[in-house]
Motif scaffolding. Structure first.
Motif: not given
Length: 165
Positions: A64-69, A89-101, A120-129
């Motif tokens: 249920g939490a797959i693709f949660s940055p 490193a693989r998990e970091r790659q997936v987190a980055g891909a989730a944000l890009r998605s 949480n994805d909303e907050y992740d996006m704001l942090r990335a920005l």
């Protein structure tokens, strides 16, 4: 039979709506999916240095939490601190891909809000920005439910949360 790993790999290999849609539908359809993912217990475990326990807790919230940055970044930290840098490193790659998605789904405007799986994805996006949320409001417009997040610098970002209902 297509697995969650197959769907994530398909998106990583060829990011786009034709691979993101099936991945998101599968995650939303999983038995333990919730748009209100709570990671407080994981944060406590990480702060205590209980990396194996944090990893176990994060695995418990899958698929249920797959693709949660947030989840993938926490998993990366736990794995790296446990000595498994490659998996981290693989998990970091997936987190980055989730944000890009998320970014690929719109521009954050009211007309073209970003689509997210979880709050949480909303907050992740704001942090990335490099933005800090000051206020959050649920608005209904054009038959859609949008989270309007106003940041401390005055920036306003919109997220489509129609699927949360």
């Amino acid at each position: 039979m297509t697995t969650y790993a197959d769907l994530v790999s398909a998106y990583l290999d060829d990011p786009g709506p034709e691979t993101l849609g099936p991945l998101r539908r599968a995650v939303r359809g999983s038995a333990n999916f919730t748009p209100d993912l709570d990671l407080d217990s994981v944060d406590r475990l990480l702060a205590e240095g209980s990396y194996a326990a944090a990893t176990a807790e994060l695995r418990r919230v899958m698929p249920g939490a797959i693709f949660s940055p947030s989840v993938h970044l926490r998993m990366a930290t736990a794995l790296e601190q446990s000595g498994d840098g490659r998996a981290g490193a693989r998990e970091r790659q997936v987190a980055g891909a989730a944000l890009r998605s998320i970014r690929s789904t719109g521009d954050g405007s009211e007309q073209h809000p970003w689509s997210v799986l979880r709050i949480n994805d909303e907050y992740d996006m704001l942090r990335a920005l490099d933005k800090v949320r000051a206020r959050q409001d649920l608005v209904e417009t054009g038959g859609r439910r949008l989270d309007r997040l106003t940041c401390t610098d005055g920036t306003v970002a919109y997220f489509d949360v129609s699927s949360f209902a």
